[in-house]
Structure formats: C-alpha cells, structure tokens
Design an enzyme around this catalytic site. Sequence first.
Site, PDB file in Angstrom:
ATOM      1  N   HIS A 140       0.834  -1.204   0.000  1.00  0.00           N
ATOM      2  CA  HIS A 140       0.000   0.000   0.000  1.00  0.00           C
ATOM      3  C   HIS A 140       0.868   1.254   0.000  1.00  0.00           C
ATOM      4  O   HIS A 140       0.648   2.182  -0.792  1.00  0.00           O
ATOM      5  CB  HIS A 140      -0.911  -0.032   1.228  1.00  0.00           C
ATOM      6  CG  HIS A 140      -1.698   1.216   1.463  1.00  0.00           C
ATOM      7  ND1 HIS A 140      -3.046   1.323   1.169  1.00  0.00           N
ATOM      8  CD2 HIS A 140      -1.334   2.428   1.978  1.00  0.00           C
ATOM      9  CE1 HIS A 140      -3.463   2.537   1.487  1.00  0.00           C
ATOM     10  NE2 HIS A 140      -2.449   3.221   1.982  1.00  0.00           N
ATOM     11  N   GLU A 141       1.871   1.289   0.881  1.00  0.00           N
ATOM     12  CA  GLU A 141       2.732   2.471   0.976  1.00  0.00           C
ATOM     13  C   GLU A 141       3.593   2.638  -0.277  1.00  0.00           C
ATOM     14  O   GLU A 141       3.798   3.758  -0.760  1.00  0.00           O
ATOM     15  CB  GLU A 141       3.612   2.374   2.225  1.00  0.00           C
ATOM     16  CG  GLU A 141       2.851   2.369   3.545  1.00  0.00           C
ATOM     17  CD  GLU A 141       1.938   3.580   3.689  1.00  0.00           C
ATOM     18  OE1 GLU A 141       2.292   4.666   3.189  1.00  0.00           O
ATOM     19  OE2 GLU A 141       0.857   3.431   4.282  1.00  0.00           O
ATOM     20  N   HIS A 144       1.829   4.365  -3.092  1.00  0.00           N
ATOM     21  CA  HIS A 144       1.800   5.831  -3.003  1.00  0.00           C
ATOM     22  C   HIS A 144       3.026   6.429  -3.690  1.00  0.00           C
ATOM     23  O   HIS A 144       2.937   7.452  -4.370  1.00  0.00           O
ATOM     24  CB  HIS A 144       1.794   6.270  -1.538  1.00  0.00           C
ATOM     25  CG  HIS A 144       0.473   6.131  -0.852  1.00  0.00           C
ATOM     26  ND1 HIS A 144      -0.706   6.549  -1.422  1.00  0.00           N
ATOM     27  CD2 HIS A 144       0.145   5.640   0.375  1.00  0.00           C
ATOM     28  CE1 HIS A 144      -1.705   6.323  -0.579  1.00  0.00           C
ATOM     29  NE2 HIS A 144      -1.220   5.771   0.504  1.00  0.00           N
ATOM     30  N   GLU A 216      -6.194   6.869  -0.989  1.00  0.00           N
ATOM     31  CA  GLU A 216      -6.107   5.711  -0.108  1.00  0.00           C
ATOM     32  C   GLU A 216      -6.818   4.510  -0.717  1.00  0.00           C
ATOM     33  O   GLU A 216      -6.325   3.376  -0.645  1.00  0.00           O
ATOM     34  CB  GLU A 216      -6.689   6.040   1.269  1.00  0.00           C
ATOM     35  CG  GLU A 216      -5.900   7.080   2.047  1.00  0.00           C
ATOM     36  CD  GLU A 216      -4.447   6.679   2.260  1.00  0.00           C
ATOM     37  OE1 GLU A 216      -4.167   5.465   2.374  1.00  0.00           O
ATOM     38  OE2 GLU A 216      -3.592   7.580   2.311  1.00  0.00           O
TER      39      GLU A 216
END
Length: 311
Positions: A140-141, A144, A216
């Site tokens: 997930h990070e 980004h 997100e």
Amino acid sequence: MRSRFEPDRQLTARMVATMFLLGLVYVAFIAALIVLLESLVLVVVIAAALLGAQYWYSDRIALYAMHGRLVTPEEQPQLHGVVDRLCAAADMPKPQVAVSDMDLPNAFATGRNADHAVVCVTTGLMRRLDTEELEGVLAHELSHVAHRDVAVITIASFLGVIAGLIVRFAFYSQLFGGRNQRDQNTAAVFLAVMGVSALVYAISFLLIRALSRYRELAADRAAAMLTAKPSVLASALTKVSGDIARIPTRDLRTAQAFNAFFFTPALGPGTAMAHMFSTHPSLERRLEALAELSAQLGEPGGEPGGEAGGV
C-alpha cells in the site's frame, strides 16, 4: 519510472485537478492580500523557500517528527526482505527503509519521488501483524510512491502554511504600523484578510480531503492487485484500526498531524466529527472495496476476517 503497480488514471486526473485548483486559489489569495496590504514580497519569498524545503526534505522532516530512523538489512532483515520482494515484483527502485519506535501501529511513505523515498513502519505495527499482513501494508505504501501522490499530498498539505504565514505577517505589520494608519485601517484590513483566509482554508481543506480519500482507495486497490491478496490487506486494516482505537488519546494527538500520510488515521473512538473530515475513507468503505476486489480475483477465503485474512 513506470512500475508494475496498476496505474490509476482517475487518481492522476484528481491530482492534476487538485494542484491546478489549489494553485489558482493561492494565486488569487496572494493577489488579494497584495492589494489589501501593499507589500508581501518578503512573505511570498519566505513561503516559497519553506515550500521548497518541505518538498526537498519532506522525508527527513517526517522521519524526525515521527521519531523514525533508517535501518539496514542487518538490523531489520525481515522488513528489508519484504520491501525487496515487493520492489522486485513492482519493478521499482527500492526506497530507504525506516522504523519508528512507537506503539502506535501504522506506516507511511514520504519523499519527492521513487528515487528519494522512505517507507517507515512503527514497531507497534510490526509486533501486531504477520508477514503477509505486513507485506500488504508495505505494498500500500509503495503504491503511493509509484503513483507519485506522496509528493502531491505533501505540497498540497503544506500550501495551507502559506496562508497562515501571510495572515500573521499582515496582522503584525498592521499592529506595529503608524498610529493613524492603525486607527483608520487596521480593523477593516484585518477583517478582510481573515475573511479571505478563511475562504482559502475552507476550499483547500475540502480539495485535499477529497484527493486524500481517493488516493487511499487507489493504494488499497494497487496493493491488493500486486500481492493478489485483498483479504490479507483487509485483515491488516481491521487489526490496525481496532488497535489504534485503544491507543491513549494523548499519544494519538501527537501523531494526528501526519494522518494524511498514514496507512490508517490516528483517530480514537467516539470522534464522529473527526471521522467525517478524515483524510481517509471509513474502514467499512475500504473493507467493502477490498471484498469486491477479492470476489473479482476469485481469491480463496476472500471474505475480510475469514480464514484467509482472519483477525
């Protein structure tokens, strides 16, 4: 740099639109204040310098604020191993890896691009998640970073500081001006400045929240597609959100300034207004999106909280 993280055209369009609209808002803001206050050159220069510092040194600033430290593969072999596997799968440069000695279970990514990025996890997160769940959070990070939305949200969030600096300068320049000028103009100018500033802040707040919530969901989807395990990411979300609710409010307050960067916001229970204006979608919305993706992928045991991703 093109990674194997699934691209999101809607995210790209929203980032471009947000930065364009924010740019228009702040140009209008500065123009209005120049008319009202006659001279703002020094403040504009200072604000631009601070914005540049935030952009170029955002990774160091965030790490310092969150008590993070860079770690080597020898210090954290499991953590580095997970990041290595994900970066190889995503075909992207490996960011620096950091650990924050905090019980608050969370993670964040920062940095102006993929070559100058840092992924940081807290010791509280590593203690609570198994390896697969940690992999989902780190994917997930990393998404980004791959989507470049880290730099955009850094700049967008920091632009509000410019408004505050200009308002402060305006207040003190009028406060310490000549007596006649102060008597005649201070009240009117101060009210006009505050009115314009309030409008600018409100518009900025709404634009940033809209972008942050969508990014997100985009990161959840990209991470789930890369790992092919949406239910595992859902399990990590459920664990982290539940444990954050049990963190003392005092500790949550120290971290809330970085909510826009966190995997999940540092919000306690019973904060309905805070959740309404949160930088993140609700836990229910994120779990629903992951459940839909799990069904599309035909993931075995794909119900969040089920056998494949149980809590």
